[in-house]
Structure formats: structure tokens, C-alpha cells
Design a protein around this motif. Structure first.
Motif, short mmCIF file in Angstrom:
data_model
loop_
_atom_site.label_atom_id
_atom_site.label_comp_id
_atom_site.label_asym_id
_atom_site.label_seq_id
_atom_site.Cartn_x
_atom_site.Cartn_y
_atom_site.Cartn_z
N GLN A 168 -5.02 -10.80 -13.94
CA GLN A 168 -3.68 -10.20 -14.03
C GLN A 168 -2.93 -10.66 -12.78
N SER A 169 -1.63 -10.94 -12.93
CA SER A 169 -0.92 -11.58 -11.80
C SER A 169 -0.37 -10.58 -10.80
N MET A 170 0.16 -9.50 -11.28
CA MET A 170 0.82 -8.55 -10.37
C MET A 170 0.81 -7.16 -11.00
N SER A 171 1.19 -6.19 -10.19
CA SER A 171 1.40 -4.85 -10.71
C SER A 171 2.54 -4.24 -9.90
N ILE A 172 2.89 -3.01 -10.24
CA ILE A 172 3.91 -2.29 -9.48
C ILE A 172 3.23 -1.07 -8.89
N PHE A 173 3.42 -0.89 -7.59
CA PHE A 173 2.82 0.28 -6.95
C PHE A 173 3.83 1.42 -6.92
N LYS A 174 3.46 2.50 -7.65
CA LYS A 174 4.29 3.70 -7.61
C LYS A 174 3.43 4.76 -6.91
N ASP A 175 3.71 4.98 -5.66
CA ASP A 175 2.87 5.88 -4.86
C ASP A 175 3.06 7.31 -5.35
N THR A 176 2.06 7.78 -6.12
CA THR A 176 2.22 9.10 -6.75
C THR A 176 2.24 10.22 -5.70
N ARG A 177 1.78 9.90 -4.48
CA ARG A 177 1.88 10.91 -3.41
C ARG A 177 3.35 11.17 -3.08
N ASP A 178 4.15 10.10 -3.12
CA ASP A 178 5.59 10.24 -2.82
C ASP A 178 6.31 11.03 -3.90
N LEU A 179 5.96 10.71 -5.18
CA LEU A 179 6.63 11.42 -6.27
C LEU A 179 6.28 12.91 -6.23
N ALA A 180 4.99 13.20 -6.01
CA ALA A 180 4.56 14.60 -5.92
C ALA A 180 5.31 15.30 -4.78
N ALA A 181 5.39 14.64 -3.64
CA ALA A 181 6.07 15.26 -2.48
C ALA A 181 7.53 15.55 -2.82
N ARG A 182 8.16 14.63 -3.53
CA ARG A 182 9.56 14.83 -3.91
C ARG A 182 9.71 16.04 -4.82
N ASP B 292 0.63 -7.62 -5.46
CA ASP B 292 -0.19 -8.70 -6.02
C ASP B 292 -1.34 -8.99 -5.06
N ILE B 293 -1.99 -10.12 -5.26
CA ILE B 293 -3.18 -10.46 -4.47
C ILE B 293 -2.85 -10.54 -2.98
N THR B 294 -1.61 -10.91 -2.64
CA THR B 294 -1.25 -11.15 -1.24
C THR B 294 -1.05 -9.85 -0.45
N ASN B 295 -0.72 -8.76 -1.12
CA ASN B 295 -0.39 -7.56 -0.34
C ASN B 295 -1.15 -6.29 -0.74
N TYR B 296 -2.07 -6.42 -1.73
CA TYR B 296 -2.72 -5.19 -2.20
C TYR B 296 -3.53 -4.50 -1.11
N GLN B 297 -4.13 -5.30 -0.22
CA GLN B 297 -4.95 -4.72 0.84
C GLN B 297 -4.12 -3.76 1.70
N GLU B 298 -2.98 -4.27 2.14
CA GLU B 298 -2.12 -3.48 3.01
C GLU B 298 -1.53 -2.27 2.27
N LEU B 299 -1.04 -2.57 1.05
CA LEU B 299 -0.32 -1.56 0.27
C LEU B 299 -1.24 -0.45 -0.22
N LEU B 300 -2.44 -0.83 -0.69
CA LEU B 300 -3.28 0.13 -1.39
C LEU B 300 -4.47 0.62 -0.57
N VAL B 301 -5.05 -0.27 0.23
CA VAL B 301 -6.26 0.12 0.97
C VAL B 301 -5.88 0.64 2.35
N ASP B 302 -5.11 -0.16 3.10
CA ASP B 302 -4.75 0.28 4.46
C ASP B 302 -3.93 1.58 4.43
N SER B 303 -3.20 1.80 3.34
CA SER B 303 -2.38 3.02 3.26
C SER B 303 -3.21 4.24 2.87
N GLY B 304 -4.51 4.01 2.56
CA GLY B 304 -5.38 5.13 2.21
C GLY B 304 -5.28 5.56 0.76
N TYR B 305 -4.56 4.79 -0.06
CA TYR B 305 -4.42 5.17 -1.48
C TYR B 305 -5.75 4.99 -2.20
#
Ligand code: BGC
Length: 358
Positions: free
Chosen positions: A286-300, A338-351
Motif C-alpha cells: 500500500q502506498s500511503m494512508s491518512i493519519f487521523k489522530d483519534t486522540r485529537d478528535l476525542a479531546a475536541r 507513508d513509508i518516509t514519515n510513519y516512524q515519526e508520525l505513528l511510533v515516535d508520537s506514541g500512537y
């Protein structure tokens, strides 16, 4: 005498209703949270985040999942009305099916917040919190344009097929519109060729919509498309609005032998950063996805609940038309992954933990 009596009665009524009002305030901390299904990872996260964040603020929470069954969701709402909730937070299954039960909620003074999916055709949807749904589609469409170099003059032609979400989900229309608006010039000029001819414009999205966002439904349609149109030619691009569909599409591509030098996986979009799809991104399926941080939506939404119950003005940044009214809405920001930023976006952020993605 009669006048005196009526004044006494009036005062009594006022005192009693004031007391009732106070009672409601002090005990008025019940929130009903309704999620569509446990089948899809994101709704489990949404539900957990909502419960955790509301309870941390001292609210009593009733969290229910409805196995994607509309009648179940309606009866869950009825039960919550009877149990005396103050606010209902609803991620609907069929956005058009809740008018009658929400009228009952309204009669009881319950405030209704639509969660992620808009509740359609009723004036009793008070607020809406979601991610910017059209922007999700725009990011997906733009990704296809950028990856193929279309804006730089690449002429292809590239073969493409278009998938759309559940016809009863208002979001699906916006995802499709965002993407198709970006892709239309290239579809019209013949650089992108939809061999099936299906889903060329946003008006047609329901006819290619996959009911209930089911992976199996997407897999079946992809199987059929591959057999009918791609026996002698590879498919280059698949526009998928989300990860549950993308996973079905990947299964069909796998089965058809994609993933070799002669038959590379097509460019394939998604949404949600579902664990299985992130694994597919890492595996090159799969080439890419969209990150919708459900923590943010819940907080809102928790902020909205706080503001509603404190009688404050509810902060919004947009409106969405539900066919009956303009619903005051808050749109959170979806992010490209995508492959270039998932580490930072999903892992480093604690998601996610790194382990979850192995
Ligand atoms: C949500 C998406 C999700 C889809 C399927 C949509 O309403 O916005 O994030 O992928 O439903 O559950």
C-alpha cells in the motif's frame, strides 16, 4: 384569594423547577458514547480514547458498539435516553436513520454531538466534530498526481480504478469529491484511464460505494475488475478512500500475482493508518494512508461536552449541511502518512509501539 393562591403556586413551581435544575447540574455528568463497530481498529481506539478522556474529567460514561447494525444502535440510544444521559456522542452507522430517536432525545433536553460522521436530515444534531473529510480526499488525489509526476507533464497513460466508501456514510461523498476534483483534469485528458468506466465523476460515487466499508466487498469488486479489464495489462493506480477497502484491494492484487518485477503493486491510497495497512505500507503493498489522530478528535469532543454542560459557547470552526440545517462543526486536521514519515508520525508520537507494526 384566588390571585394569592396562584401566586403561591407560581412561586412553588419556580422553586421546584429551580431545585430540579440544580439536581440536574450536580448529577448531570452522564455521557453516552455510541460507536458503529468493533470490526475496524479505529472505532475501538475512538471509543477507548473517548471513555478514558471523559472519565478523567469525572463524567460517567456508557460506551456501546453496534456491530454495524442500525437497529442495534437505535435501541442503544433509546436505552441511554431512558437512563438519563445528558449528552449523546454518536458515530452513526447510517447517518440518515436516527431522526426519530433523536427527536426523543431532544424532548429530554439531551444534547447530541455527531462524532466523525454527520447525522443527516434532522434538526436534532446539535454539533459535529470530525476531520476535514474533503481534505482527506485532496491529499489522496494529490499523492497520485505527485507520485506519477502528472503535474510535471508525465502523460502515461496510466490505468486506474476508483473505489468509494459506504453509500450511507456522508463522509464517503467528501472523500471522493476531494480526490476526484484533483484527478479530473487527468481523467478528462486521458492521462488516467479508468478501464471499467466506473466512478469517473463525484456524482457517481454511490454506484461504486462499498456497503459498510467492508474489506470483503472491496476484494470482490477488485477481483472482478482485474478479471474483466486487466487480464492483459497491469493496473497502475487504485484510488481507495480508506484502509479497510485498501486491505481488500491488496488481497485481490496478491491473489492475482501482483508484487513482482513485471507486475508491481499499483499506487494504492488509504486512510486511518490501521495497523494492518501500516504493515502493508512497510511491505510495499500500500502506498500511503491518512493519519487521523483519534486522540485529537476525542479531546475536541470532550471539550465540546464540557462547554455544553457548562452552558458555554461551543467552539467550532466550520459548518456542515445535513440537509435540514447547517450543523456547527469542528474539523480536525488529517495528515499524510507513508513509508518516509510513519516512524515519526505513528511510533515516535506514541500512537503505536514499534512492536505493533512488526
Ligand atoms: C471514517 C473513516 C473510516 C470509515 C470506515 C468513515 O466515516 O471517517 O475514518 O475509515 O468511516 O469505518
Amino acid at each position: 384569594m384566588a390571585k394569592k393562591l396562584s401566586i403561591v403556586l407560581l412561586v412553588l413551581v419556580l422553586v421546584l423547577s429551580f431545585a430540579a435544575g440544580c439536581q440536574k447540574d450536580s448529577g448531570g455528568n452522564k455521557v453516552g458514547v455510541l460507536m458503529p463497530t468493533k470490526d475496524l481498529q479505529r472505532w475501538n481506539q475512538d471509543g477507548d480514547n473517548m471513555k478514558q478522556q471523559l472519565e478523567a474529567k469525572g463524567y460517567e460514561v456508557d460506551l456501546q458498539y453496534a456491530s454495524n447494525d442500525v437497529a442495534t444502535q437505535v435501541s442503544q440510544i433509546e436505552n441511554m435516553i431512558t437512563a438519563g444521559v445528558d449528552v449523546l456522542v454518536i458515530a452513526s452507522i447510517d447517518g440518515t436513520a436516527l431522526g426519530a430517536v433523536l427527536e426523543d432525545a431532544h424532548k429530554e433536553g439531551i444534547v447530541v454531538i455527531a462524532y466523525d460522521r454527520l447525522i443527516m436530515g434532522t434538526e436534532y444534531c446539535d454539533y459535529y466534530a470530525t476531520f476535514d473529510n474533503e481534505k482527506v480526499g485532496t491529499i489522496q488525489g494529490q499523492y497520485i498526481v505527485d507520485t506519477l509526476g502528472l503535474a510535471d507533464g508525465e502523460t502515461g497513460p496510466f490505468t486506474m480504478e476508483v473505489f468509494a466508501g459506504s453509500p450511507d456514510d456522508n463522509n464517503a461523498k467528501f472523500f471522493n469529491k476531494g480526490a476526484i476534483d484533483v484527478l479530473t483534469p487527468y481523467i478528462e485528458s486521458g492521462v488516467l484511464v479508468i478501464k471499467s468506466g466506473e466512478g469517473k465523476t463525484n456524482d457517481e460515487w454511490t454506484s461504486i460505494g462499498i456497503q459498510g466499508w467492508a474489506s470483503e466487498g472491496a476484494q470482490d469488486r477488485m477481483d472482478n475488475l482485474l478479471t474483466a479489464y486487466y487480464a492483459d495489462e497491469n493496473i497502475d493506480v487504485v484510488l481507495s478512500p480508506n484502509d479497510s477497502l485498501a486491505q481488500g484491494i491488496t488481497a485481490a492484487l496478491d491473489a492475482a500475482g501482483y508484487g513482482t518485477g513485471d507486475k508491481p503493486f499499483p499506487v494504492l491510497t488509504g486512510q486511518d493508518c490501521d495497523v494492518n495497512s501500516v504493515k502493508n505500507i512497510i511491505a510495499g503493498k500500500q502506498s500511503m494512508s491518512i493519519f487521523k489522530d483519534t486522540r485529537d478528535l476525542a479531546a475536541r469532543v470532550v471539550t465540546m461536552v464540557d462547554q455544553v454542560l457548562a452552558g458555554e459557547e461551543v467552539e467550532t470552526n466550520n459548518t456542515y449541511d445535513n440537509g435540514v440545517k447547517q450543523v456547527p462543526s469542528y474539523l480536525c486536521d488529517p495528515k499524510f502518512a507513508d513509508i518516509t514519515n510513519y516512524q515519526e508520525l505513528l511510533v515516535d508520537s506514541g500512537y503505536y509501539t514499534a512492536d505493533q507494526l512488526n
